[in-house]
Design a protein around this motif. Structure first.
Motif, PDB file in Angstrom:
ATOM      1  N   VAL A 173     123.341  29.847  43.988  1.00  0.00           N
ATOM      2  CA  VAL A 173     122.241  28.968  44.377  1.00  0.00           C
ATOM      3  C   VAL A 173     121.628  29.417  45.698  1.00  0.00           C
ATOM      4  CG1 VAL A 173     121.643  26.609  45.040  1.00  0.00           C
ATOM      5  CG2 VAL A 173     123.203  27.002  43.134  1.00  0.00           C
ATOM      6  N   VAL A 174     122.474  29.799  46.639  1.00  0.00           N
ATOM      7  CA  VAL A 174     121.964  30.281  47.930  1.00  0.00           C
ATOM      8  C   VAL A 174     121.068  31.495  47.725  1.00  0.00           C
ATOM      9  CG1 VAL A 174     122.615  31.315  50.146  1.00  0.00           C
ATOM     10  CG2 VAL A 174     123.882  29.350  49.263  1.00  0.00           C
ATOM     11  N   ARG A 175     121.490  32.389  46.846  1.00  0.00           N
ATOM     12  CA  ARG A 175     120.662  33.562  46.562  1.00  0.00           C
ATOM     13  C   ARG A 175     119.350  33.151  45.897  1.00  0.00           C
ATOM     14  NH1 ARG A 175     118.719  36.808  48.787  1.00  0.00           N
ATOM     15  NH2 ARG A 175     120.760  37.106  49.743  1.00  0.00           N
ATOM     16  N   GLU A 176     119.389  32.194  44.964  1.00  0.00           N
ATOM     17  CA  GLU A 176     118.154  31.710  44.338  1.00  0.00           C
ATOM     18  C   GLU A 176     117.204  31.137  45.384  1.00  0.00           C
ATOM     19  OE1 GLU A 176     118.024  29.650  40.362  1.00  0.00           O
ATOM     20  OE2 GLU A 176     120.135  29.374  40.845  1.00  0.00           O
ATOM     21  N   LEU A 177     117.734  30.335  46.287  1.00  0.00           N
ATOM     22  CA  LEU A 177     116.897  29.729  47.318  1.00  0.00           C
ATOM     23  C   LEU A 177     116.291  30.789  48.226  1.00  0.00           C
ATOM     24  CD1 LEU A 177     119.214  26.716  48.206  1.00  0.00           C
ATOM     25  CD2 LEU A 177     116.962  26.557  47.137  1.00  0.00           C
ATOM     26  N   ALA A 178     117.082  31.785  48.589  1.00  0.00           N
ATOM     27  CA  ALA A 178     116.564  32.869  49.432  1.00  0.00           C
ATOM     28  C   ALA A 178     115.484  33.645  48.691  1.00  0.00           C
ATOM     29  CB  ALA A 178     117.704  33.790  49.849  1.00  0.00           C
ATOM     30  N   ASP A 179     115.725  33.923  47.421  1.00  0.00           N
ATOM     31  CA  ASP A 179     114.729  34.654  46.632  1.00  0.00           C
ATOM     32  C   ASP A 179     113.446  33.849  46.451  1.00  0.00           C
ATOM     33  OD1 ASP A 179     116.395  36.819  46.400  1.00  0.00           O
ATOM     34  OD2 ASP A 179     117.107  36.322  44.383  1.00  0.00           O
ATOM     35  N   ALA A 180     113.572  32.513  46.473  1.00  0.00           N
ATOM     36  CA  ALA A 180     112.398  31.648  46.352  1.00  0.00           C
ATOM     37  C   ALA A 180     111.675  31.474  47.686  1.00  0.00           C
ATOM     38  CB  ALA A 180     112.807  30.286  45.807  1.00  0.00           C
ATOM     39  N   GLY A 181     112.183  32.100  48.750  1.00  0.00           N
ATOM     40  CA  GLY A 181     111.487  32.099  50.032  1.00  0.00           C
ATOM     41  C   GLY A 181     111.924  31.050  51.025  1.00  0.00           C
ATOM     42  N   LEU A 182     113.048  30.349  50.774  1.00  0.00           N
ATOM     43  CA  LEU A 182     113.465  29.292  51.695  1.00  0.00           C
ATOM     44  C   LEU A 182     113.669  29.832  53.107  1.00  0.00           C
ATOM     45  CD1 LEU A 182     114.399  26.322  52.110  1.00  0.00           C
ATOM     46  CD2 LEU A 182     116.723  27.128  51.653  1.00  0.00           C
ATOM     47  N   GLY A 183     114.302  30.982  53.229  1.00  0.00           N
ATOM     48  CA  GLY A 183     114.625  31.520  54.547  1.00  0.00           C
ATOM     49  C   GLY A 183     113.433  32.038  55.323  1.00  0.00           C
ATOM     50  N   ALA A 184     112.289  32.164  54.662  1.00  0.00           N
ATOM     51  CA  ALA A 184     111.080  32.678  55.319  1.00  0.00           C
ATOM     52  C   ALA A 184     110.020  31.602  55.490  1.00  0.00           C
ATOM     53  CB  ALA A 184     110.499  33.849  54.520  1.00  0.00           C
ATOM     54  N   LEU A 185     110.392  30.346  55.362  1.00  0.00           N
ATOM     55  CA  LEU A 185     109.393  29.282  55.435  1.00  0.00           C
ATOM     56  C   LEU A 185     108.749  29.177  56.816  1.00  0.00           C
ATOM     57  CD1 LEU A 185     110.982  26.386  53.317  1.00  0.00           C
ATOM     58  CD2 LEU A 185     109.166  27.984  52.675  1.00  0.00           C
ATOM     59  N   ARG A 186     109.449  29.593  57.872  1.00  0.00           N
ATOM     60  CA  ARG A 186     108.863  29.546  59.215  1.00  0.00           C
ATOM     61  C   ARG A 186     108.173  30.854  59.595  1.00  0.00           C
ATOM     62  NH1 ARG A 186     107.099  26.615  62.902  1.00  0.00           N
ATOM     63  NH2 ARG A 186     108.210  27.611  64.625  1.00  0.00           N
ATOM     64  N   VAL A 187     108.398  31.916  58.843  1.00  0.00           N
ATOM     65  CA  VAL A 187     107.773  33.203  59.140  1.00  0.00           C
ATOM     66  C   VAL A 187     106.267  33.095  58.888  1.00  0.00           C
ATOM     67  CG1 VAL A 187     107.667  35.646  58.494  1.00  0.00           C
ATOM     68  CG2 VAL A 187     109.876  34.456  58.564  1.00  0.00           C
ATOM     69  N   PRO A 188     105.426  33.587  59.795  1.00  0.00           N
ATOM     70  CA  PRO A 188     103.977  33.478  59.612  1.00  0.00           C
ATOM     71  C   PRO A 188     103.500  34.115  58.308  1.00  0.00           C
ATOM     72  CG  PRO A 188     104.504  34.149  61.850  1.00  0.00           C
ATOM     73  CD  PRO A 188     105.786  34.213  61.076  1.00  0.00           C
ATOM     74  N   ARG A 189     102.413  33.593  57.795  1.00  0.00           N
ATOM     75  CA  ARG A 189     101.880  34.089  56.518  1.00  0.00           C
ATOM     76  C   ARG A 189     101.451  35.549  56.631  1.00  0.00           C
ATOM     77  NH1 ARG A 189     100.997  30.783  52.487  1.00  0.00           N
ATOM     78  NH2 ARG A 189      99.228  31.951  51.655  1.00  0.00           N
ATOM     79  N   GLU A 190     100.952  35.936  57.804  1.00  0.00           N
ATOM     80  CA  GLU A 190     100.527  37.339  57.958  1.00  0.00           C
ATOM     81  C   GLU A 190     101.716  38.297  57.922  1.00  0.00           C
ATOM     82  OE1 GLU A 190     100.285  35.473  62.188  1.00  0.00           O
ATOM     83  OE2 GLU A 190      99.913  34.875  60.099  1.00  0.00           O
ATOM     84  N   ASN A 191     102.906  37.767  58.077  1.00  0.00           N
ATOM     85  CA  ASN A 191     104.121  38.583  57.976  1.00  0.00           C
ATOM     86  C   ASN A 191     104.844  38.391  56.649  1.00  0.00           C
ATOM     87  OD1 ASN A 191     104.112  37.770  61.254  1.00  0.00           O
ATOM     88  ND2 ASN A 191     104.413  39.936  60.769  1.00  0.00           N
ATOM     89  N   GLY A 192     104.202  37.693  55.715  1.00  0.00           N
ATOM     90  CA  GLY A 192     104.786  37.521  54.385  1.00  0.00           C
ATOM     91  C   GLY A 192     105.531  36.230  54.169  1.00  0.00           C
ATOM     92  N   GLY A 193     105.586  35.351  55.182  1.00  0.00           N
ATOM     93  CA  GLY A 193     106.276  34.078  55.031  1.00  0.00           C
ATOM     94  C   GLY A 193     105.319  32.956  54.691  1.00  0.00           C
ATOM     95  N   ALA A 194     105.814  31.711  54.833  1.00  0.00           N
ATOM     96  CA  ALA A 194     105.002  30.545  54.489  1.00  0.00           C
ATOM     97  C   ALA A 194     104.278  29.964  55.690  1.00  0.00           C
ATOM     98  CB  ALA A 194     105.888  29.465  53.857  1.00  0.00           C
ATOM     99  N   GLY A 195     104.764  30.257  56.903  1.00  0.00           N
ATOM    100  CA  GLY A 195     104.106  29.751  58.105  1.00  0.00           C
ATOM    101  C   GLY A 195     104.173  28.244  58.257  1.00  0.00           C
ATOM    102  N   LEU A 196     105.232  27.606  57.743  1.00  0.00           N
ATOM    103  CA  LEU A 196     105.319  26.156  57.839  1.00  0.00           C
ATOM    104  C   LEU A 196     105.628  25.711  59.259  1.00  0.00           C
ATOM    105  CD1 LEU A 196     107.279  24.964  54.654  1.00  0.00           C
ATOM    106  CD2 LEU A 196     104.850  25.524  54.927  1.00  0.00           C
TER     107      LEU A 196
END
Length: 408
Positions: A47-70
């Motif tokens: 499940v942890v791998r699924e969540l990471a693959d779905a982008g959970l760990g990058a939700l704070r990363v800016p969109r210009e860097n490939g994250g969600a920028g939340l």
């Protein structure tokens, strides 16, 4: 660990709603299986791998860097829903979100960009800061040696939440010159072992066990001075636990309501022929609902304070930055004080609506109290109450960093 660098990634969500929509199939499975998985001690590695693959760990990363920028407010919405499905999971990612923030607030560099790429590729960072035993207050038994082949790390950590599932471990240590440092270590290398030996009665699947480093290798670029860490890290660490408590309250309300609606047996001295129509029982659910509502509101309020602190990070040490960091620390502590008491109480109140059958181990309703009580034991709220009181009465600046160990 899975190779996360070559898989195609979906486009990043632009809002909490989009992130939750992407995660919903996973959350749905988690809700329906949470009690069984805890009872059987089924580690959520997949499940942890699924969540990471779905982008959970990058939700704070800016969109210009490939994250969600939340924002933190938006991230909080996601974390509460995740905790309501399985309270272990936001805590597993707690150290990861802290290290992401540390890299986001670091000066621009090729090394910083490399970390942002790792986050968006789904790589996860675990936490290894605490040590048990006779280590002195403010000291560390984990040491970095500088060798011709690069830094080497030796030591033993406990409460290494998330590291069991991670690609990297963020560990505190004494550098060769005696200064406090953090060092990032690959998990899948010789000299690093992580054990599932956490024996707490709650949050049993967080991987909060022992990590041992025996001549483990690190890159020179991945050794950082601890004094350079972002200032609002303690507020962020506690805020994640506040979101876990909010999720537990939400799950308690949901499962108590489901059980009450399904109940057909009633007491002769009750108020209605069906339990779901009994006004006394409805009132108890109302109390639980009020706690869940308050908890979500507090997560949002602390998130707003964290967003303000993040906005001043580039002006570190200015009066504006100082004020924002005080506010984030105090807000996080205030929320902790309230929820550390109200959520465990709400998790016991659900038993007042359901009778003796609710204590069945198969039902697993006890996990809400056990998990809430365990989360509430982190960073003892009694000390935070004093700190908040001193700030309220005297304007005393709260401590941003504190340590555990044996006093001299």
């Amino acid at each position: 660990m899975t190779d996360t660098t070559t898989a195609a990634r979906p486009s990043a969500p632009a809002s909490a709603a989009e992130a939750l929509e992407r995660l919903e199939p996973i959350l749905q499975r988690l809700r329906s299986s949470a009690s069984r998985r805890e009872r059987e001690h089924e580690l959520p590695t997949g499940v942890v791998r699924e969540l990471a693959d779905a982008g959970l760990g990058a939700l704070r990363v800016p969109r210009e860097n490939g994250g969600a920028g939340l924002t933190f407010v938006q991230l909080g919405e996601v974390l509460v829903e995740l905790a309501a499905a399985d309270s272990n999971l936001p805590q597993i990612f707690r150290g990861h979100f802290a290290f992401v923030e540390d890299r986001l607030t670091a000066p621009a560099s090729a090394e910083r960009d490399a970390w942002l790429e790792r986050f968006t590729a789904g790589e996860i960072v675990g936490n290894a800061w605490s040590e048990t035993g006779s280590v002195g207050l403010g000291d560390s038994g984990t040491h970095i040696r500088r060798t011709p082949d690069g830094p080497r790390v030796d030591g033993r950590k406990f409460y290494t939440t998330g590291s069991l599932y991670a690609d990297w471990i963020d560990a505190t240590a004494k550098d060769a010159d005696g200064t406090d440092a953090t060092v990032l270590l690959r998990v899948d290398q010789p000299g690093v072992s992580v054990r599932d030996d956490w024996d707490g009665f709650g949050q049993q699947l967080t991987g909060t066990g022992t990590a041992v480093f025996d001549d483990a290798a690190a890159s020179p670029a991945d050794v950082f001075r601890f004094s350079d860490r972002f200032r609002y890290q303690t507020a962020l660490y506690q805020w994640v636990l506040v979101s876990v408590l909010a999720g537990i309250a939400q799950a308690t309300e949901r499962e108590a309501g489901e059980a009450l609606r399904a109940r057909t047996r009633v007491y002769s001295h009750g108020l209605a022929p069906l339990a779901k129509d009994d006004g006394q029982l409805q009132a108890v659910i109302g109390e639980i609902s009020a706690v869940a509502f308050t908890a979500r509101a507090l997560v949002r309020s602390v998130g707003e304070a964290l967003d303000a602190a993040a906005a001043t990070a580039s002006r570190r040490g200015t009066a504006e930055d100082d004020e924002a960091n005080v506010r984030a620390e105090i807000a996080s502590a205030q929320a902790q004080i309230v929820l550390s008491q109200s959520v465990p109480l709400a998790a016991t109140r659900l038993f007042d609506t359901l009778g003796a059958s609710a204590v069945s181990r198969a039902a697993g309703l006890d996990r809400h109290w056990r998990n809430a009580r365990t989360v509430a034991s982190h960073n003892p709220w009694v000390y935070k109450a004093r700190i908040v009181g001193d700030w309220s009465v005297n304007g005393t600046v709260p401590p941003y960093i504190w340590q555990i160990g044996t006093a001299d």
